[in-house]
Write a protein that holds these residues in place. Structure first.
Motif, PDB file in Angstrom:
ATOM      1  N   PRO A  35      41.998  46.708  50.216  1.00  0.00           N
ATOM      2  CA  PRO A  35      41.513  47.424  48.943  1.00  0.00           C
ATOM      3  C   PRO A  35      43.006  47.213  48.251  1.00  0.00           C
ATOM      4  O   PRO A  35      42.530  47.320  46.995  1.00  0.00           O
ATOM      5  CB  PRO A  35      41.207  48.793  49.886  1.00  0.00           C
ATOM      6  CG  PRO A  35      40.715  48.731  50.767  1.00  0.00           C
ATOM      7  CD  PRO A  35      41.543  47.423  51.682  1.00  0.00           C
ATOM      8  N   ASP A  36      44.706  47.499  48.948  1.00  0.00           N
ATOM      9  CA  ASP A  36      45.581  48.326  47.886  1.00  0.00           C
ATOM     10  C   ASP A  36      45.388  46.498  46.940  1.00  0.00           C
ATOM     11  O   ASP A  36      46.600  47.085  46.593  1.00  0.00           O
ATOM     12  CB  ASP A  36      46.578  48.337  48.679  1.00  0.00           C
ATOM     13  CG  ASP A  36      46.617  47.749  50.037  1.00  0.00           C
ATOM     14  OD1 ASP A  36      46.443  46.296  50.127  1.00  0.00           O
ATOM     15  OD2 ASP A  36      47.510  47.827  50.664  1.00  0.00           O
ATOM     16  N   ARG A  37      45.230  45.587  47.454  1.00  0.00           N
ATOM     17  CA  ARG A  37      45.129  44.146  46.783  1.00  0.00           C
ATOM     18  C   ARG A  37      44.557  44.306  45.409  1.00  0.00           C
ATOM     19  O   ARG A  37      44.847  43.355  44.347  1.00  0.00           O
ATOM     20  CB  ARG A  37      45.086  43.180  48.113  1.00  0.00           C
ATOM     21  CG  ARG A  37      46.276  42.749  48.240  1.00  0.00           C
ATOM     22  CD  ARG A  37      45.928  42.088  49.356  1.00  0.00           C
ATOM     23  NE  ARG A  37      45.951  40.412  48.523  1.00  0.00           N
ATOM     24  CZ  ARG A  37      46.343  39.194  49.613  1.00  0.00           C
ATOM     25  NH1 ARG A  37      45.422  38.685  50.523  1.00  0.00           N
ATOM     26  NH2 ARG A  37      46.029  38.478  48.294  1.00  0.00           N
ATOM     27  N   ALA A  38      44.145  45.361  45.304  1.00  0.00           N
ATOM     28  CA  ALA A  38      42.798  45.357  43.927  1.00  0.00           C
ATOM     29  C   ALA A  38      43.876  45.985  42.987  1.00  0.00           C
ATOM     30  O   ALA A  38      45.301  46.766  43.349  1.00  0.00           O
ATOM     31  CB  ALA A  38      41.852  46.603  43.919  1.00  0.00           C
ATOM     32  N   LEU A  39      44.258  45.504  42.045  1.00  0.00           N
ATOM     33  CA  LEU A  39      44.828  45.241  39.945  1.00  0.00           C
ATOM     34  C   LEU A  39      44.140  47.054  39.885  1.00  0.00           C
ATOM     35  O   LEU A  39      43.135  47.436  39.871  1.00  0.00           O
ATOM     36  CB  LEU A  39      44.495  44.513  39.690  1.00  0.00           C
ATOM     37  CG  LEU A  39      45.031  42.652  39.943  1.00  0.00           C
ATOM     38  CD1 LEU A  39      45.170  42.121  38.624  1.00  0.00           C
ATOM     39  CD2 LEU A  39      46.276  43.129  40.825  1.00  0.00           C
ATOM     40  N   PRO A  40      44.915  47.584  39.206  1.00  0.00           N
ATOM     41  CA  PRO A  40      44.934  49.012  38.656  1.00  0.00           C
ATOM     42  C   PRO A  40      43.971  48.748  37.470  1.00  0.00           C
ATOM     43  O   PRO A  40      43.860  47.712  37.135  1.00  0.00           O
ATOM     44  CB  PRO A  40      46.029  49.336  38.780  1.00  0.00           C
ATOM     45  CG  PRO A  40      46.824  48.244  38.866  1.00  0.00           C
ATOM     46  CD  PRO A  40      46.673  47.721  39.724  1.00  0.00           C
ATOM     47  N   GLU A  44      36.118  40.811  40.183  1.00  0.00           N
ATOM     48  CA  GLU A  44      37.677  41.584  41.026  1.00  0.00           C
ATOM     49  C   GLU A  44      38.417  40.371  40.366  1.00  0.00           C
ATOM     50  O   GLU A  44      38.490  39.421  40.052  1.00  0.00           O
ATOM     51  CB  GLU A  44      37.232  41.239  42.067  1.00  0.00           C
ATOM     52  CG  GLU A  44      35.859  41.913  42.688  1.00  0.00           C
ATOM     53  CD  GLU A  44      34.977  42.385  44.123  1.00  0.00           C
ATOM     54  OE1 GLU A  44      35.887  41.937  44.967  1.00  0.00           O
ATOM     55  OE2 GLU A  44      33.968  42.449  44.415  1.00  0.00           O
ATOM     56  N   ALA A  45      39.708  41.579  40.866  1.00  0.00           N
ATOM     57  CA  ALA A  45      40.696  40.532  40.177  1.00  0.00           C
ATOM     58  C   ALA A  45      41.993  41.506  41.861  1.00  0.00           C
ATOM     59  O   ALA A  45      42.524  42.231  42.220  1.00  0.00           O
ATOM     60  CB  ALA A  45      41.380  40.691  39.235  1.00  0.00           C
TER      61      ALA A  45
END
Length: 379
Positions: A23-28, A363-364
């Motif tokens: 999850p911490d790889r999802a871009l803000p 999703e990115a």
């Protein structure tokens, strides 16, 4: 698997274990309100990224000529011609750049430089696939920053690493509703990757060609020819205004451009997918989904009907991997695995975006190619 081509070691993979990303790889994600005055839209967002933007622009000005000596003219014009260039751009782009300058504290000329840089340099891989039920999916890797400052200790491209902190997803809203979504670098107002839910998705790949984007920039700056569009502004124009997949394809196939490129477009209905190979004045090739009975399209940075360069053939491994996955495995999971496989994933890859035009799912995730996992090419 390793293959030796004239002393070039290339790692080829077709992975199946990269999904789901952490999850911490999802871009803000940030919101840009198109109902607000253009000069106000970005101010609050970029104010939180002043240091990162200043660091990036300082580096770009120092090393941009490493890409090509022809680009030195851009650096020479940062304090003279480029600030005035903002007033020559079609609305709302010039005013948005002025707002970014005010919010970040960067000189306007440097903001303009940042926003025209894609016209002359980037690498990418894009894929559109249709599953056995007719659902269309669109994935892309953005590769950026190569040939600018190789770090011999960390085995990374310096510009690529300076771009990573600026990767974001932008949701553009109008009348309180999300009109379209993009993946971009904060402070960059053109669209490299985007989706308009229920209408189309799009990605852009640089096309390696002689007399590329810098010729168009010279023509624009010196008012030789301004009857042409910046290649990423053309995408944003369609994301803003287009009401159909067909309208988007027609416009991006015909609009005069500052630079050659590839537009990869997907629609919400079965069969809606296309690669448009663009020269500045028209289309050199339009390859639709389903041609040669293929259920997917793949594009990197070289004409897809020609033999790919031996030093940078990402297309052949991508096609092999898609074929291995099969038509019954066209999903976000399979596309992410393909785009996370070498050499599609390389030292220049900064993010992977995944899109489903029919539903607007988007999703990115940031990407990072590490040598300790497998051999990772520098380009």
């Amino acid at each position: 698997m390793y293959k030796n081509y004239q002393s070039i070691k290339i790692s080829e993979q077709c992975l199946s274990d990269q999904w789901p990303p952490k999850p911490d790889r999802a871009l803000p994600t940030y919101v840009v309100n198109l109902d607000a005055p253009p000069v106000e839209r970005w101010k609050d967002i970029v104010a939180n990224y002043k240091d990162e933007l200043n660091d990036l622009l300082a580096y770009m000005k120092t090393f941009i000529v490493e890409i090509s000596p022809e680009l030195k003219f851009l650096i020479d014009l940062v304090d003279t011609k480029l600030p005035a260039m903002a007033d020559t751009l079609p609305a709302p782009y010039g005013d948005e750049m002025k707002g970014i300058s005010q919010g970040s504290g960067l000189p306007l000329g440097e903001v303009v430089l940042y926003n025209v840089f894609y016209e002359v340099s980037s690498f990418c891989t894009s894929v559109v696939g249709q599953d056995q039920d007719g659902n269309i999916f669109h994935g892309r890797n953005l590769d950026f920053g190569g040939m600018m400052g190789w770090d011999k200790i960390n085995h990374t491209w310096a510009l690529t690493e300076k771009l990573r902190p600026l990767m974001v997803q932008i949701n553009y809203t109008q009348n309180g509703q999300v009109l379209f979504k993009t993946t971009t670098f904060l402070g960059y107002i053109g669209s490299l990757t985007g989706i308009k839910p229920g209408v189309f998705s799009v990605s852009i790949n640089e096309r390696n060609a002689l007399r590329g984007g810098y010729i168009g920039l010279i023509e624009w700056i010196y008012n030789i020819n301004r009857n042409q569009s910046f290649i990423t502004f053309a995408i944003r124009d369609m994301l803003t205004k287009s009401e159909s997949y067909d309208q988007s394809v027609k416009y991006l196939a015909e609009v005069p451009l500052l630079a050659p490129c590839y537009y990869i477009i997907a629609g919400p209905k079965p069969g809606e997918g296309v690669i448009i190979t663009r020269s500045r004045n028209g289309s050199d090739d339009i390859k639709p989904l389903g041609k040669d009975n293929l259920w997917f399209l793949a594009q990197t940075n070289y004409d897809n009907w020609k033999k790919q360069p031996i030093y940078d053939d990402r297309l052949t491994p991508c096609i092999k991997c898609m074929q291995a996955k099969g038509k019954n495995q066209v999903t976000f999971e399979s596309l992410f695995n393909v785009l996370s496989s070498r050499p599609m994933l390389n030292k220049m890859t900064v993010y992977t975006s995944l899109m489903k035009p029919a539903t607007g799912q988007f999703e990115a995730y940031w990407q990072l190619c590490l040598d300790e996992e497998a051999s990772c090419r520098p380009w």
